[in-house]
Design a protein around this motif. Structure first.
Motif: not given
Length: 765
Positions: A104-111, A144-148, A160-162, A167-170
């Motif tokens: 839920a801490s997704d930087p893109a705010g999408v999750y 995954a969050l660190e990569l985002a 790249a910020n999601h 987890l499920v993308g390229n």
């Protein structure tokens, strides 16, 4: 009875609370005097009557209290189960899960804005990686969050910020690099992987087909050597059928081995945001005064089933083909449609016009030698796209709000006979709106490298009513002989991340306009749906359904099939010409041609074996009947497997019998209509080849399903006339059986020829 009761009482039952309570409950219900019973029981057990009566009263009271306690506990358990069922487990999980907190801490705010299936898909990947690398699930999510939150310079990395990208993308390979404690490598183009899968898929089909033909040649080579020319024709026909067998086998294996996944989607169940405002359009031909009112009523039904403020609806209306630019009845037709849409807007008022009406005028078409609206459905949608991106409109906007056209993001297109059920629109928009589904276009090749321009939903048949014909009831909801209208499998989506567009779905009109505008030559393409999805990229959304209509009778089905086969064969230039269409899409087009030739190949195989290889007259059976036999086998094997897995599983024999009966009836119907279907296919193929390569005319010949059904006579005489050319096949089989038939298979050939001759009567019934 008295002796038995006396024995039970002496064995201690006179102090058993359950027994005594139930015994006196029955006595009281029988209206028997208890005093004599108590006196008799006290004498048997050697107890004073008053003492025994007091004992009985205590036991009954104790048992009654116990029953009340048990009833209260059972009631509490049932209420608890109901509360557990109604509990929002997704919300409860979010409140206690460390994994959920991290994602839920997704930087893109999408999750946090995605739907439940998408969040579950993210968590499932984290769980599998945690199990494989012996880590905590929250640790995988943190990586995954660190990569985002890291700045990436990889041009191939999307969003790249999601956190979901890894987890499920390229960006999944980058997460694997981190978990394996190795340097993060740059991404490789995904096209190579997809092309490799396509090659392996087609190699599998080619291998199975070759093995089947080799088996045939091994069994029959002594007979083939006597007539090599006819043997070659037979092998070509069986080759077409063997490809169909191979496709069935490969698709079954792929769909069993690859677990289907829900499409990534945003949760728009409450409301579609302003940024994703969507137009629901219905391209139609206004053939009479009543049609405009009918289409307006259908739009109202779509609106009531998908009532959201950012959904708007429109009729894209054309007038029918004519010998002049205008006809006397045109004004009445357009006025009726205008009045119907006006009434809809008055019934549902708003800041902007909710229901729009866009009309086009006829133009002279030199190739078709008539006045018609440009490019039919494809032209309507292409001109709509141009209007929405800000170009000069070619429509007459009878109703609409042009000032808001630029605010639209997507278009949902529906056929006139399609139903969009509840919440379908919000689900489709949610899929398109997910960041990982946004189309990314390679500027050099004009190809979509990731994401989708189109999303195709499942297409299901409407439930038939009691007045439906036997044909409609038999094939509704089944793939059966209707290999075009039903999406048989999502093997393309699960294996290659690409679906097949059948003209009913949602698309990004800006991307479609950019990639397709002026791409397709005029007056050349009839079935444009598959071609458009091949030139862009389409996703198949499993679980999101639209309802379509099954033809009411055999004649209507044959006309529709004839139109679709012509449309498929008109794509031949695109299959073999250089373009940005990938290998998989070319295979889809080619496979459509193969399927249209299946009835022809079946009839050719039967006749050649009957005339020239009577000793091998049976050899066509496993090829022609494979599809139906395979469906039956898969159904029974699946049932047997479930029974072995769970021996307590009960089989509903009545339902199973109905399913088996339906399959057998479908198989019989397919066999009965085989010569007629072969005639329809052959006629459509030859007409198309002549028009594409010789005359270059009438390539846009089309008739709506509604108009076709109205003009088709459903009488015995009309069926005899319609199927008369195909009667040459049973006549030829009769001759071959009489001259060359070998017992006992000759008996089957006689029966087959007889039911083929009776096909018009059976179809009429």
């Amino acid at each position: 009875i008295g002796d038995l009761l006396s024995k039970e009482m002496r064995n201690g039952k006179y102090r058993d609370e359950n027994f005594i309570t139930y015994f006196f409950f029955c006595i009281r219900n029988m209206s028997i005097d208890e005093t004599a019973i108590v006196e008799w029981l006290s004498q048997i057990n050697g107890v004073e009557q008053d003492d025994y009566l007091h004992l009985i009263t205590e036991m009954v009271n104790t048992e009654t209290q116990h029953e009340a306690i048990v009833e209260s506990r059972i009631s509490s358990l049932i209420i608890s189960l109901k509360e557990i069922r109604e509990l929002n487990w997704e919300e409860a999980f979010r409140n206690v899960s460390k994994l959920e907190e991290t994602l839920a801490s997704d930087p893109a705010g999408v999750y946090s804005q995605t739907d439940e299936n998408t969040r579950g898909r993210y968590r499932l990947v984290a769980e599998k990686l945690a199990t494989h690398y012996r880590l905590r699930e929250s640790t995988v999510a943190k990586k995954a969050l660190e990569l985002a939150t890291t700045v990436h310079e990889d041009p191939l990395l999307t969003q790249a910020n999601h956190v979901g990208t890894y987890l499920v993308g390229n960006g999944y390979s980058k997460l694997l690099d981190v978990l394996k404690h190795r340097p993060i490598r740059p991404l490789k183009p995904q096209n190579h992987t997809k092309n490799l899968r396509s090659i392996l898929y087609m190699i599998g089909i080619f291998t199975i087909s070759s093995i089947l033909l080799l088996c045939v040649y091994t069994v029959a080579w002594t007979y083939f050597s006597q007539n090599p020319w006819m043997a070659t024709v037979l092998l070509i026909a069986l080759g077409i059928l063997s490809v169909g067998v191979a496709v069935h086998l490969i698709n079954t294996v792929f769909t069993r081995l690859i677990h289907p996944l829900p499409q990534l989607a945003m949760d728009f169940s409450q409301e579609i945001p302003d940024d994703y405002r969507t137009f629901v359009v219905m391209p139609v031909i206004l053939g009479n005064v009543r049609s405009g009112r009918t289409y307006a009523e259908r739009l109202e039904k779509f609106y009531l089933a998908n009532k959201m403020s950012n959904l708007y609806f429109a009729i894209l209306g054309d007038l029918g083909d004519a010998d002049s630019k205008t006809l006397p009845e045109d004004e009445a037709i357009l006025e009726a449609a205008t009045v119907a849409v006006k009434q809809m807007n008055e019934k549902y008022p708003g800041e902007y016009v909710r229901f729009s009406l866009f009309l086009r005028e006829r133009k002279w078409n030199e190739r078709e030698k008539c006045w018609m609206c440009w490019e039919r459905k494809r032209g309507k949608l292409e001109e709509l796209n141009a209007m929405l991106v800000g170009e000069e409109p070619s429509f007459e906007v009878r109703f609409g709000s042009p000032e808001m056209f630029s605010s639209f993001r997507y278009v949902i297109t529906l056929d006139a006979d399609t139903d969009m059920i509840r919440e379908t629109a919000a689900q489709l928009v949610g899929i398109m709106a997910h960041p990982l589904n946004h189309p990314v276009i390679d500027e050099k090749t004009s190809r979509i490298t990731s994401g989708y321009a189109i999303v195709q939903s499942e297409i299901c048949s409407r439930v038939t009513d009691s007045k439906a014909s036997f044909f409609t009831r038999l094939f509704t909801g089944e793939t059966g002989i209707d290999t075009y209208a039903t999406l048989v499998s999502d093997v393309y989506q699960d294996t290659f991340d690409e679906g097949i567009f059948v003209g009913k779905g949602i698309y990004d009109f800006r991307v479609m306009h950019r990639l397709l505008y002026g791409m397709i030559s005029k007056n050349t393409v009839l079935s444009h749906d598959l071609l458009e999805s091949s030139l862009t990229r389409c996703a198949f959304a499993s679980g999101i359904r639209m309802l379509d209509t099954t033809p009411p009778n055999v004649a209507a089905f044959a006309k529709r099939d004839h139109r679709w086969i012509r449309g498929d064969w008109q794509l031949i230039p695109w299959i073999f010409s250089p373009s940005r269409i990938n290998l998989l899409s070319r295979w889809k087009m080619l496979d459509n041609l193969r399927r249209s030739l299946t009835p022809v190949a079946s009839v050719v195989s039967i006749l050649i074996t009957a005339f020239f290889f009577p000793h091998l007259a049976w050899i066509w059976l496993p090829f022609v009947l494979f599809s139906d036999a395979w469906r039956f086998s898969v159904r029974m094997i699946g049932l047997l497997y479930q029974k072995l897995q769970n021996s307590s599983l009960r089989v509903a024999s009545k339902i199973l019998f109905e399913q088996i009966s339906t399959m057998m009836a479908q198989t019989s119907f397919n066999l009965i209509l085989l010569p007629f279907n072969a005639y329809i296919s052959l006629d459509a193929v030859f007409r198309t080849m002549f028009r594409v390569f010789v005359s270059h005319r009438r390539l846009l010949e089309w008739q709506t399903s509604e108009a076709s059904e109205k003009t088709q006579q459903n009488t015995l005489g009309s069926y005899i006339k319609l199927m008369l050319p195909s009667s040459l096949v049973p006549a030829g089989l009769f001759v071959a059986t009489i001259l060359f038939g070998k017992f006992p298979f000759a008996i089957f050939q006689f029966l087959l020829a007889t039911i083929w001759l009776a096909a018009p009567v059976i179809s009429y019934l």
